[in-house]
Design an enzyme around this catalytic site. Structure first.
Site, PDB file in Angstrom:
ATOM      1  N   SER A   1       0.852  -1.189   0.000  1.00 42.72           N
ATOM      2  CA  SER A   1       0.000   0.000   0.000  1.00 42.72           C
ATOM      3  C   SER A   1       0.886   1.237   0.000  1.00 42.72           C
ATOM      4  CB  SER A   1      -0.878  -0.001   1.256  1.00 42.72           C
ATOM      5  OG  SER A   1      -1.570   1.216   1.421  1.00 42.72           O
TER       6      SER A   1
ATOM      7  N   TYR B   1      -3.748  -0.749  10.040  1.00 41.02           N
ATOM      8  CA  TYR B   1      -3.541  -1.004   8.614  1.00 41.02           C
ATOM      9  C   TYR B   1      -2.158  -0.522   8.172  1.00 41.02           C
ATOM     10  CZ  TYR B   1      -4.765  -1.238   3.620  1.00 41.02           C
ATOM     11  OH  TYR B   1      -4.803  -1.540   2.278  1.00 41.02           O
TER      12      TYR B   1
END
Length: 237
Positions: free
Chosen positions: A129, A142
């Site tokens: 990410s 996350y």
């Protein structure tokens, strides 16, 4: 160089979004698919894979139940692993949510990667990410997990390169999926995000398929330990 004929790929989180787009992209390049889902709702992805003349089977498994992963994949034979499945807990500071996000986004990635590499897989591609490089806002668990995925990719690449396997990751930018729906529907944040992307638009899941085919194919046999950013120029801004 980009043909996946004769190869089999396991794609986690293949029901929709990035996982579905990558699964179809791999099928288009010639791979057969093992489609993983949290629930058995993979009909549409299976239909698209078979439309390209490729075989498709299913693996239904809750990846947060990490103790069940080894047994579930013990009989699988896949040359390629795409660690795509993930979850997010926006704004949550609860320990339960922290553990769930880390279990799915990191522990499962490690367990699946090790299991399939030990069974002969030669290409492991994890979905990282932009938050493998940045902290984000209200997504602590996350961001921690995705930072760790980048580190895990490099560590496993060092261990498995001598055995002829390549371990890489793809770091998507802002992609229009269910996971980012809250951001897309926030008029202030959506405008801020789009305004920073040099390409002038959010990515589509299909924008990740080519990168996945490259990293899964013989074209990338000398590429390992790399996190390939596909973000429309976000990090270069």
């Amino acid at each position: 160089m980009f043909s996946l004929e004769g190869r089999t790929a396991l794609v986690t989180g293949a029901r929709a979004g990035i996982g579905r787009a990558i699964a179809v992209g791999l099928a288009r390049a010639g791979a057969d698919l093992i489609l993983h889902g949290h629930h058995d709702d993979l009909d549409e992805t299976e239909r698209e894979v078979k439309a390209h003349g490729r075989a498709a089977s299913r693996l239904v498994l809750d990846l947060s139940r990490t103790g069940e992963i080894a047994g579930a994949v013990a009989g699988l034979k896949a040359d390629i692993l795409i660690n795509n499945a993930g979850t997010i807990a926006r704004g949550s500071t609860s320990l339960a949510d922290w553990r769930r996000v880390l279990a799915v986004n990191l522990d499962a990635v490690y367990l699946l990667s090790q299991s399939l590499l030990e069974r002969g897989a030669t290409k492991v591609i994890s979905i990282a990410s932009l938050l493998s490089f940045q902290g984000g806002v209200n997504v602590t668990s996350y961001a921690a997990a995705k930072h760790a995925v980048a580190g895990l990719t490099k560590a496993l690449s060092n261990e498995w390169a001598p055995h002829g396997a390549q371990v890489n990751a793809i770091a998507p930018g802002y992609i229009s999926t269910d996971v980012t729906r809250a951001l897309q529907e926030d008029p202030v944040r959506e405008k801020e995000i789009t305004g920073r992307i040099p390409a002038g638009r959010w990515g589509a899941p299909e924008d990740l398929a080519g990168a996945a085919v490259f990293l899964a194919s013989p074209a990338s046999d000398y590429v390992t330990g790399h996190v390939l950013v596909v973000d429309g120029g976000w990090l270069a801004r």
